[in-house]
Enzyme design. Structure first.
Site, mmCIF file in Angstrom:
data_model
loop_
_atom_site.group_PDB
_atom_site.id
_atom_site.type_symbol
_atom_site.label_atom_id
_atom_site.label_comp_id
_atom_site.label_asym_id
_atom_site.label_seq_id
_atom_site.Cartn_x
_atom_site.Cartn_y
_atom_site.Cartn_z
ATOM 1 N N GLU A 184 67.877 32.116 -50.885
ATOM 2 C CA GLU A 184 69.334 32.059 -50.810
ATOM 3 C C GLU A 184 69.960 33.332 -50.272
ATOM 4 O OE1 GLU A 184 70.120 30.439 -54.886
ATOM 5 O OE2 GLU A 184 70.619 28.708 -53.666
ATOM 6 N N GLU A 191 63.432 23.651 -54.669
ATOM 7 C CA GLU A 191 63.937 23.563 -56.044
ATOM 8 C C GLU A 191 64.469 22.148 -56.229
ATOM 9 O OE1 GLU A 191 66.754 26.692 -57.066
ATOM 10 O OE2 GLU A 191 65.520 28.167 -56.026
HETATM 11 C C1 GAL Z 1 69.438 27.985 -57.209
HETATM 12 C C2 GAL Z 1 68.699 29.307 -57.287
HETATM 13 C C3 GAL Z 1 67.948 29.441 -58.549
HETATM 14 C C4 GAL Z 1 68.809 29.067 -59.711
HETATM 15 C C5 GAL Z 1 69.346 27.688 -59.552
HETATM 16 C C6 GAL Z 1 70.303 27.313 -60.663
HETATM 17 O O1 GAL Z 1 70.477 28.079 -56.329
HETATM 18 O O2 GAL Z 1 67.820 29.494 -56.220
HETATM 19 O O3 GAL Z 1 67.521 30.768 -58.633
HETATM 20 O O4 GAL Z 1 69.882 29.930 -59.772
HETATM 21 O O5 GAL Z 1 70.055 27.605 -58.370
HETATM 22 O O6 GAL Z 1 69.739 27.404 -61.900
#
Ligand code: GAL
Length: 990
Positions: free
Chosen positions: A446, A513
């Site tokens: 990010e 993610e």
């Molecule tokens: C994403 C980020 C993670 C965490 C997640 C929310 O944007 O990469 O590190 O913050 O969101 O829990």
């Protein structure tokens, strides 16, 4: 050179006197012993609030540090009582406190000054001082002389101290700064900790020393042979020396010891016939041994590296390992422990890796920084695929409260950030390059798009063409889309993933993610894992995330952001793990393990179809345990030994006894380990499947009992020979149920329309849309009551809901079977939000503190999180059913319940039985609103009762994200259609 404090705020100065990064191989001296000397342990320490008040001159040899505190290295200042702790996610920790722009450094900047006295003896040729990780910037002195300066919290900083180290006593002095220009690119979603967080050590190197090693294994196209290529960098004495290379595998020597003259740079290649390939399924490793031999014929040092032969590549837009399409069943893993923060121990890393293997997790993204070397060694040995992620995140510079606003983004296209960013890539790659477990380099997390990160990605490709490059950030800035070899997204909904895959995709797709595992979550995960079979270019995902980042201050309580008066904070957002910060698996793991299993097992009454989804390994070493259950009890068991090659599907006949008796049957098949492995005991279940069927028939009816009734002015009593029930008009239900001198109803049952909001519910502001149901749950009124006396008396209550025109009804019929038969009906109405839940809650004395039920389990489950649950009879205490979510919320539900008994220690209590469709059952030590209002477990009131929920339906928990994603429509509860619940209850065990 004189150190300059201005380096802190200069993005171009990130390393002064630091040596080039090298591979993490371990050189050992000839004979016993080690070349390394650890400097871990207790160091003298002083904390300063800011740069101006930091001690100066403390590095001098004669400085009197007797009044200083001590601190444990490795470890964090904030976790040892020095300085405030703070959790923020995307925003910068100083946002709104100091107005800064990169590369400026805040005034509030804790400074930790460290001193370590040590003795040193027997200098060989060169002495190298290594800091494996220091957050976030530090200056080093040895014996009063400045050694160097470095940034990058998560890769080693190495300094040559040959000329400064003395035989005998030495003094190492280090000054660690909480903030530096690097803080702009270390804006990861974590606790903002400071200190010497990884090991510090010296290496006393002989003149002939292996500085760097780069192993690659180039396999031919049918994988029958490999060229083992070794690129070596050596320090050499004038008289030169020799290098001896040997390779051995599990069956002994593969390459006979082979010698050649040593030179400063060597590029060697060896043919290896028929290597056993490395994969997560079969992590075959070979021992590569390199012996450096001095001109005098004496061994100078030896290096043994465990190496793996494997080939990872893109073929026709699909990632392949050893020629097979790979699927990542992954998690994101932060280094974390509730007490130690990111300074995790070997034992904790080992626990993590075993946990992954036990739960079918085959891949880890090292979010969002390189981990300790030992973690990669464990992944090599146990078999885990890695995305190794560089320490780069600048979230707050371009995304503000969720909105993309890159007007001052770093690194973007800013040339003054190029070197420090590429340096992070180089430091990671050079250290980690020999680990077969690493398949993909990641440019970080990010940090938006732009030229700087593109150049970083090109560095990875140039230096190491044997791996692919990952970067998700180009999603927000497509100018340099080639930065990433794969399309990587986070939190894309299943439908969005399909849109990409159906629209002429040019790259394979992964979710770096997904499944935001915050609190009670991971619902609907199968909507993602089901894509694996539907789209060749879908190659899996990485759950966010593995472990809650909650802090235990020493009092046993797990605290979250904001609990340390830390502001700004992003509060609960640090706790999104499938295990707690103390490494207790949460109930979400049941689903993850099932959806990530390597076998599809589909039994029927006559056969079982098993699909081996492994790419490389057969079912050898596994047995199939086949069980037949009738009404939850095991009636037959057998064990089979299937032989199914990787990628194959087989149908095996099952010789089960005939299911003649009426009842409900379940055929359960589980593949289990025959023998213990590195990561699990013999008998460990690796995959499971079940099939249910019913044999119809009349159940024998109990002998009818005689009932007598007594009609009072406001109460209606019904008596059987050994039971008494009292129904109240004003209180809207039965106020008493007695048998054997025990009272089973603490309060009359109540309808429920509300569940304690989950983190996901709060994140999507479910309360705003659905508040009418909370109001209904709390404030509904009793309407007319109709009592029909008779052979089996019936008491019908009607209720009116605030602001809602429909009127639910609850009917109790006292049966001559000695049970009270209940129906609860919700008529359905147009124009209302969907229902969180519809059911009836019973309130029992807290002495009824355990339950046993026949339904889906063993762990908590919801309509959108059922794939990991199986049919059976399970037991729990009511206290255990309060799942360990750091924020109290809805938990403990069990779908598909046929019967449930809530009892005391002597087995006395109430038995609830479904009539028709099974119900959703729950028993908790707290009521809905108690759970809803507590923000931490210790805010919950003392336990005074057991709250039993018997629900027609509850909505799923969702989990696509925790900031707005709805529960998928098929798992919501429509309010425009009627809902009805039918069950009976009666005392049991008296
Ligand atoms: C994403 C980020 C993670 C965490 C997640 C929310 O944007 O990469 O590190 O913050 O969101 O829990």
């Amino acid at each position: 050179m004189t150190p300059d404090i201005a380096w802190l705020a200069d993005s171009r100065t990130f390393a002064v006197n630091r040596l080039p990064a090298v591979s993490d191989h371990v050189a050992r001296p000839a004979g016993d012993g080690s070349l390394r000397q650890s400097l871990d342990g207790a160091w003298a320490f002083a904390l300063a609030e800011d740069v101006a008040s930091r001690p100066q001159g403390f590095e001098a040899r004669g400085f009197d540090a007797s009044g200083w505190a001590t601190i444990e290295v490795p470890g964090y200042m904030q976790l040892q009582g020095f300085g405030p702790n703070q959790y923020v996610n995307t925003q910068y920790p100083w946002d709104g406190i100091e107005h800064l722009r990169p590369p400026e450094v805040p005034e509030a900047n804790l400074v930790g000054s460290y001193i370590r006295d040590f003795t040193f003896a027997g200098k060989k040729s060169r002495v190298i001082l290594t800091f494996d990780g220091v957050e976030t910037a530090f200056f080093v002195w040895l014996n009063g002389t400045f050694v160097g300066y470095a940034e990058d919290s998560f890769t080693p900083s190495r300094f040559d101290v040959t000329d400064l180290i003395e035989e005998g006593d030495n003094r190492l002095a280090v000054q660690v700064f909480q903030r530096s220009s690097a803080s702009w690119i270390e804006d990861q979603d974590f606790w903002r900790l400071t200190g010497i967080s990884r090991s510090v050590w010296l290496e006393n190197q002989p003149a002939l020393h292996l500085d760097d090693l780069f192993v690659t294994t180039d396999l031919n196209d049918d994988f029958s042979s490999a060229s083992l290529r070794l690129r070596l960098k050596l320090s050499l004495p004038g008289e030169g020396g020799k290098v001896e290379v040997a390779l051995s595998g599990s069956d002994g020597l593969v390459l006979e010891p082979w010698q050649c003259e040593a030179s400063a740079e060597m590029d060697l290649a060896f043919d290896v016939a028929g290597p056993e390939l490395w994969s997560a399924e079969a992590p075959n490793l070979y021992d590569l041994s390199l012996t450096l031999i001095g001109a005098d014929g004496e061994d100078s040092e030896t290096v043994t590296e465990r190496i793996g032969f494997r080939r990872f590549e893109m073929i026709d837009k699909v990632m392949h390992l050893n020629g097979k399409r790979i699927i990542f069943n992954g998690v994101n893993r932060h280094d974390f422990d509730a007490r130690r923060g990111r300074a995790v121990t070997y034992e904790q890393m080992l626990w993590d890796v075993k946990f992954f293997k036990q739960n079918n997790i085959n891949a880890v993204r090292t979010c969002h920084y390189p981990n300790q070397t030992v973690f990669y060694r464990l992944c090599d040995e146990y078999g885990i695929y890695l995305i190794d992620e560089a320490n780069l995140e600048s979230h707050g510079s371009w995304q503000k409260d969720g909105k993309v606003e890159p007007s001052w983004v770093v690194p973007g296209d800013r040339e003054d950030w190029q070197d420090c960013v590429t340096d992070r890539a180089r430091s990671m790659l050079e250290r980690d390059k020999n680990h077969p477990s690493i398949l993909i380099w990641s440019c970080g997390n990010e940090s938006f798009g732009g030229k700087v990160i593109y150049e970083m990605s090109q560095f990875f490709r140039d230096r190491d063409p044997s791996r692919l490059v990952h970067y998700e950030g180009v999603f927000h800035d497509r100018r340099y889309d080639d930065t990433s070899d794969m399309e990587s997204r986070m939190y894309a909904k299943p439908a969005d993933v399909e849109t990409y895959l159906n629209d002429n995709p040019q790259k394979p797709f992964i979710l770096c993610e997904y499944m935001h595992a915050m609190g009670n979550s991971c619902g609907g995960m199968h909507l993602y894992t089901d894509l694996v079979d539907q789209y060749r270019l879908y190659q899996g995902g990485f759950i966010w995330d593995y472990i809650d980042q909650a802090m235990d201050d020493g009092d046993g309580r797990l605290r979250l952001g904001g609990d340390f008066s830390d502001r700004p904070s992003d509060y609960e957002f640090c706790a999104d793990g499938i295990v707690t910060a103390r490494r207790e698996p949460s109930p979400k793991v049941q689903e993850v393990k099932a959806l990530y299993q390597s076998f599809d097992i589909a039994p029927s009454a006559a056969e079982v179809i098993i699909r081996n989804k492994n790419l490389f390994v057969s079912t050898a070493g596994l047995s199939l345990a086949v069980t037949l259950l009738k009404d939850g009890a095991v009636v037959f068991e057998t064990v089979m030994t299937p032989e199914i090659a990787a990628g194959e599907t087989a149908t095996l006949p099952l010789a089960l006894p005939e299911a003649a008796e009426p009842g409900e049957y379940a055929v359960q098949c589980a593949l289990k380990l025959d023998e213990a492995t590195l990561w699990a005991e013999a008998g460990h279940e690796v995959a499971f499947g079940e099939h249910m069927f019913t044999v119809e028939g009349e159940k024998p009816a109990p002998a009818p009992v005689a009932l007598t009734t007594s009609r009072g002015d406001i109460n209606f009593g019904v008596r059987s020979p050994d039971m008494f029930a009292l129904f109240s008009e004003p209180f809207g239900g039965p106020v008493s149920l007695k048998k054997g001198g025990l009272e089973f109803l603490a309060r009359p049952p109540r309808l429920t329309f509300w569940r304690a909001m989950t983190d996901n519910d709060r994140g999507r502001q479910h309360g705003f849309e659905h508040a009418v149901w909370q109001t209904a749950h709390l404030y509904y009124k009793r309407g007319p009551v109709v009592i029909a006396d008779g052979d089996e008396p019936v008491i019908r209550y009607r209720f009116t809901l605030p602001g809602i025109t429909v009127e639910p009804e609850v009917t109790y019929r006292v049966g001559r079977d000695g049970r009270i038969h209940v129906t609860a009906d919700f008529p359905g109405a147009e124009g209302l939000p969907e229902l969180p839940i519809f059911g009836l809650q019973f309130f029992m004395d807290a002495a009824f503190d355990r339950f046993r039920y026949y339904g889906l389990g063993p762990d908590e489950n919801y309509r959108d999180r059922l794939r990991g649950a199986r049919l059976g009879i399970f037991e729990r205490t009511v206290a255990e059913n309060l799942s360990p979510y750091v924020v109290p919320q809805e938990c403990g539900n069990r779908v598909g319940t046929r019967f449930a008994e809530v009892t005391d220690g002597e087995g006395r209590g109430l038995r609830f039985e479904a009539e028709g469709a099974p119900f959703e059952f729950n028993a908790l030590p707290h009521g809905t609103m108690e759970l809803e209002t507590a923000t931490r477990p210790w805010e919950l009131p003392p336990v005074t009762r057991t709250v039993v929920t018997i629900a027609a339906k509850q909505m799923g928990v969702g989990g696509d994200d925790s900031w707005g994603a709805p529960v998928h429509p098929q798992y919501r509860v429509a309010s425009h259609r009627p809902l009805s619940l039918a069950f009976s209850f009666a005392p049991v065990g008296v």
